[in-house]
Design an enzyme around this catalytic site. Structure first.
Site, PDB file in Angstrom:
ATOM      1  N   HIS A   4       0.837  -1.207   0.000  1.00 17.51           N
ATOM      2  CA  HIS A   4       0.000   0.000   0.000  1.00 17.51           C
ATOM      3  C   HIS A   4       0.869   1.253   0.000  1.00 17.51           C
ATOM      4  O   HIS A   4       0.711   2.140  -0.852  1.00 17.51           O
ATOM      5  CB  HIS A   4      -0.903  -0.044   1.241  1.00 17.51           C
ATOM      6  CG  HIS A   4      -1.831   1.117   1.374  1.00 17.51           C
ATOM      7  ND1 HIS A   4      -3.171   1.037   1.092  1.00 17.51           N
ATOM      8  CD2 HIS A   4      -1.620   2.400   1.789  1.00 17.51           C
ATOM      9  CE1 HIS A   4      -3.748   2.206   1.313  1.00 17.51           C
ATOM     10  NE2 HIS A   4      -2.817   3.055   1.741  1.00 17.51           N
ATOM     11  N   GLU A   5       1.782   1.342   0.961  1.00 18.37           N
ATOM     12  CA  GLU A   5       2.579   2.561   1.100  1.00 18.37           C
ATOM     13  C   GLU A   5       3.562   2.738  -0.054  1.00 18.37           C
ATOM     14  O   GLU A   5       3.847   3.866  -0.466  1.00 18.37           O
ATOM     15  CB  GLU A   5       3.317   2.569   2.441  1.00 18.37           C
ATOM     16  CG  GLU A   5       2.416   2.539   3.666  1.00 18.37           C
ATOM     17  CD  GLU A   5       1.399   3.673   3.713  1.00 18.37           C
ATOM     18  OE1 GLU A   5       1.587   4.700   3.012  1.00 18.37           O
ATOM     19  OE2 GLU A   5       0.395   3.546   4.437  1.00 18.37           O
ATOM     20  N   HIS A  45       1.735   4.473  -2.833  1.00 18.14           N
ATOM     21  CA  HIS A  45       1.767   5.926  -2.652  1.00 18.14           C
ATOM     22  C   HIS A  45       3.131   6.486  -3.048  1.00 18.14           C
ATOM     23  O   HIS A  45       3.229   7.518  -3.722  1.00 18.14           O
ATOM     24  CB  HIS A  45       1.512   6.281  -1.182  1.00 18.14           C
ATOM     25  CG  HIS A  45       0.087   6.185  -0.748  1.00 18.14           C
ATOM     26  ND1 HIS A  45      -0.944   6.770  -1.438  1.00 18.14           N
ATOM     27  CD2 HIS A  45      -0.477   5.582   0.337  1.00 18.14           C
ATOM     28  CE1 HIS A  45      -2.092   6.539  -0.802  1.00 18.14           C
ATOM     29  NE2 HIS A  45      -1.833   5.816   0.268  1.00 18.14           N
ATOM     30  N   HIS A  93       3.726   6.574  -6.788  1.00 16.75           N
ATOM     31  CA  HIS A  93       2.871   7.635  -7.333  1.00 16.75           C
ATOM     32  C   HIS A  93       3.558   8.994  -7.159  1.00 16.75           C
ATOM     33  O   HIS A  93       3.672   9.782  -8.115  1.00 16.75           O
ATOM     34  CB  HIS A  93       1.524   7.607  -6.601  1.00 16.75           C
ATOM     35  CG  HIS A  93       0.469   8.471  -7.213  1.00 16.75           C
ATOM     36  ND1 HIS A  93      -0.790   8.604  -6.659  1.00 16.75           N
ATOM     37  CD2 HIS A  93       0.460   9.259  -8.313  1.00 16.75           C
ATOM     38  CE1 HIS A  93      -1.520   9.415  -7.402  1.00 16.75           C
ATOM     39  NE2 HIS A  93      -0.777   9.836  -8.404  1.00 16.75           N
TER      40      HIS A  93
END
Length: 599
Positions: A389-390, A393, A396
Site C-alpha cells: 500500500h505505502e 503511494h 505515485h
C-alpha cells in the site's frame, strides 16, 4: 515474555530511512531555514504588482515554486526526524518553526487570489503572448479564476479568514473530547480477565476469538459515548453549521458542493457512489449470512463483524520475504514500475521496524528528493499489505515529481488511494494465484472480503450519513442525539439487512468517527477502492497497454482534474460501472469462500 522494543540507536542502518538524503547534517538544515526566513518579505514585495506585467507575474509564480521546494525539504526533514522518536522535543520544535514560517508566507501572499482575479481576460492573454513561459501556469491560474463567483470583497475575505480559526473549533473540541477526556471501562473476557479498552485497543479486541470479550468491549465503548451523547451531538452540529456558513458565504449550493469543488470532483460522483451501492446491497446481505453460518451463530451481532472467519492460519513473514512477495506480486506492472520499487527497497526509502518513541501506524511522504515510507513492520499478512500500500503511494509521488513541474507535482486525495489500493489488489490476486492450501486461500479471501466490507460499503454508509445530516441542517431540522441516532440506525439496517442484530449501541457509532470532521472526505476511500479494483483487473487482463495508461496516470500529478486523469488510465469514476464491477467481484468471492469452507 513480551518482546523488547529497541531504541532508535539499536536499529540497523539498513532498516532505517536515508534521512541524510534530504540534509546531510543538522547544520545544513539550519542554514536552509535561515535562508527561508526571508520568504515572507520577498512575497510581500509583490503586493499590488501581479497584474502589471507578464514578467512580474511569472517571477512571482516561479518564486512560489522555489518556496514549495524549500519547504518540502525543511518540513520533510524535521517531521521525519520527529517521527523517528516523538519524545525528542528538538525535532518537534523544528517542525513547528517550519509550519509557523509557512503560515507567515501564506499570510504575506493573501493578495495573490484577489490580484489574479482582477487581471482582465484580455490582459492575461496578452501576458501569455508576450511571455510564452507563463503558459506553464495557465492551469494553475485558471483554477483560481474559475472560482471568481465564490470570491468575495477584500473586507469580506478578511472576515472569513479571521473566522478560519473558529471554524477549526468543532474538530479541535472533538479531538480533545474523544482522545483526551473520554475514558472506557475495562472489558472482561470469558475467563474473567480484564482488558483495557482504548481507541487503539478497540478494533484488536473486536478481532478477538473470545465473543464475551468482544461484546463487553463493544458495550464499554458505546456506554461511554452514550454518557455524553448530547455533547457529541452538539460538537457534530457545530461542524455541520460551520461548513454551511462558509458554503453560503461563498455562494455555493451546499457544503457538499463547496467541498468537492476544491478538488474538482463533480457532485454527481458522490451521489453515483451511494446509488451504485444501494443497487448492490444483496452481496452484503449474503456476506452477513455466510459469516453468521461459518461462525456457527444462532444470532449475529454488530460485535461479531470483525473477528476473522478463518482464524487458525499462521502467517509470520520476515521483512525480506515481504519485499520479495510484493516485488513478485507487482510483476504485471512491468519492469519500469518494479525498477522504482527496487530502488526504494535498495536505497532506504523505508523505515521498517518499531522503536521506542517512533510514530505509530504507517504512511508515505512524497518528498521531492525521494519518497519516505514509515512502517512498524510486525510480520503479519496485514504488514505485507501495508508495505504494498505505502509503496504504491511512494511510486505515485516519485513518478509525479519526476514528470511534472513543481506547480503540478502534487495530487489530490481523490486519486491518492487509487495507487496504493491497486497495489494491494494485485498482491491479493498474486497470493490467491500462488496459494494451494485451501485453508490459507479461505483466509486470504476472508481478508479480501473484509476490505470490501470496511472500505466500499462502510465508507459509503459514512458518506451517506454525512450528506444526510448536511441536508437535515439545510432543511432546518435539529441535529439532536436522538435524530442522529435514528438516522444512523436506519442506515445500518439498510446496509446490513435483517441477518444481523442491529444492536442499540451501534446507533451511537457516529459519535466516534473523526472523519465526520474532515469535510466530506470519506467517500474518496470508496471511490478510490473501486477505481483501484477496476484498474488492477484491467492490468491483469490487458497487460502492457493498460500498464502504459496507468503509469501515465501515476505521472500526472494534478496536471488535470482527477476524473480526467483516471479516464486516461481507463476508468471513468463519473460512471457507476467501476463500483458495480467491484461489487460483482465481491459477490463472486463470497461464492468461493462458501465453497472452500464446505469441507
Amino acid at each position: 515474555m513480551a518482546k523488547k522494543i529497541p531504541s532508535r540507536s539499536e536499529l540497523r542502518t539498513e532498516d532505517t530511512w536515508a534521512i541524510e538524503d534530504i540534509f546531510a547534517s543538522q547544520e545544513l538544515w539550519e542554514a536552509a531555514y535561515d535562508r527561508a526566513k526571508t520568504f515572507p518579505e520577498t512575497v510581500a514585495s509583490y503586493r499590488g504588482k501581479l497584474g502589471t506585467s507578464a514578467t512580474t507575474l511569472y517571477e512571482f509564480l516561479t518564486f512560489g515554486d522555489q518556496m514549495s521546494i524549500a519547504f518540502d525539504s525543511l518540513y520533510g526533514y524535521a517531521q521525519r526526524k520527529s517521527d523517528e522518536d516523538t519524545t525528542v522535543s528538538l525535532y518537534q520544535g523544528m517542525a513547528s518553526k517550519v509550519i509557523s514560517l509557512m503560515v507567515a508566507c501564506d499570510s504575506a501572499s493573501a493578495f495573490e487570489t484577489p490580484e489574479i482575479l482582477a487581471i482582465p481576460d484580455e490582459t492575461l492573454e496578452e501576458f501569455y503572448r508576450q511571455l510564452p513561459e507563463l503558459r506553464l501556469y495557465e492551469r494553475y491560474l485558471d483554477k483560481i479564476r474559475r472560482k471568481r463567483e465564490h470570491i468575495l470583497s477584500d473586507a469580506e475575505e478578511k472576515l472569513l479568514a479571521a473566522a478560519g480559526e473558529l471554524a477549526q473549533s468543532p474538530d479541535s473540541i472533538y479531538s480533545m473530547f474523544g482522545d483526551a477526556d473520554l475514558k472506557f471501562d475495562d472489558a472482561e473476557d470469558s475467563a474473567g480477565e480484564k482488558h483495557p479498552v482504548t481507541h487503539g485497543s478497540y478494533i484488536p479486541l473486536m478481532h478477538s476469538a473470545d465473543r464475551t470479550l468482544r461484546k463487553n468491549a463493544f458495550c464499554s465503548l458505546y456506554r461511554s459515548y452514550g454518557n455524553f451523547r448530547n455533547t457529541a451531538a452538539a460538537i457534530l452540529t457545530a461542524q455541520v453549521k460551520q461548513l454551511k456558513f462558509f458554503a453560503d458565504a461563498r455562494r455555493y449550493e451546499s457544503a457538499l458542493h463547496a467541498s468537492l469543488d476544491g478538488t474538482e470532483v463533480p457532485v454527481e460522483v458522490y451521489q453515483n457512489l451511494i446509488d451504485a451501492v444501494h443497487q448492490n446491497m444483496q452481496p452484503m446481505y449474503r456476506y452477513v449470512a455466510l459469516r453468521k453460518q461459518l461462525m456457527g451463530l444462532d444470532e449475529m451481532h454488530m460485535y461479531d463483524l470483525y473477528t476473522p472467519i478463518v482464524s487458525d492460519v499462521d502467517m509470520n513473514i520476515p521483512f525480506e520475504e515481504a519485499k520479495r512477495i510484493v516485488y513478485d506480486a507487482l510483476e504485471p506492472m512491468g519492469e519500469e514500475y518494479r525498477a522504482i520499487l527496487k530502488k526504494g527497497f535498495d536505497e532506504r526509502w523505508i523505515d521498517v521496524y518499531e522503536n521506542t518513541g517512533k510514530c505509530s501506524g504507517a504512511y508515505s511522504a512524497g518528498i521531492r528528493v525521494h519518497p519516505y515510507v514509515l512502517l512498524n513492520y510486525s510480520g503479519t499478512l496485514d504488514s505485507v499489505f501495508t508495505l504494498a500500500h505505502e509503496m504504491g503511494h511512494a511510486i505515485h509521488s516519485y513518478l509525479s515529481n519526476q514528470n511534472q513541474p513543481t506547480v503540478y507535482s502534487d495530487y489530490v486525495i481523490f486519486v491518492a488511494e487509487v495507487a496504493s489500493t491497486c497495489n494491494e489488489a494485485l498482491l491479493m490476486q498474486y497470493l490467491l494465484k500462488t496459494t494451494t492450501d485451501k485453508r490459507r486461500r479461505a483466509y486470504l479471501i476472508n481478508y479480501f472480503l473484509e476490505q470490501f466490507r470496511t472500505t466500499l460499503y462502510r465508507q459509503t454508509m459514512f458518506a451517506e450519513f454525512e450528506v444526510e445530516i448536511g441536508r437535515m441542517n439545510d432543511r432546518g431540522e435539529p441535529l439532536t442525539a436522538d435524530s442522529l441516532c435514528a438516522l444512523y440506525r436506519k442506515l445500518n439496517e439498510q446496509y446490513f439487512g435483517d441477518g444481523i442484530v442491529i444492536d442499540r449501541e451501534i446507533d451511537l457509532e457516529w459519535a466516534r468517527i473523526p472523519h465526520f470532521y474532515y469535510n466530506y472526505y470519506v467517500y474518496q476511500y470508496a471511490t478510490g477502492y473501486s477505481a483501484a479494483i477496476a484498474l488492477s483487473q484491467r492490468i491483469l487482463n490487458e497487460g502492457a497497454p493498460a500498464v502504459k495508461d496507468y503509469l501515465g496516470f501515476l505521472s500526472g500529478g494534478c496536471s488535470a482534474d482527477p476524473i480526467t486523469l483516471l479516464r486516461g488510465a481507463g476508468v471513468d469514476m463519473a460512471d457507476t460501472k467501476p463500483i458495480t464491477e467491484a461489487l460483482s467481484l465481491f459477490d463472486s468471492l463470497i461464492d468461493e469462500l462458501a465453497e472452500l469452507m464446505r469441507d
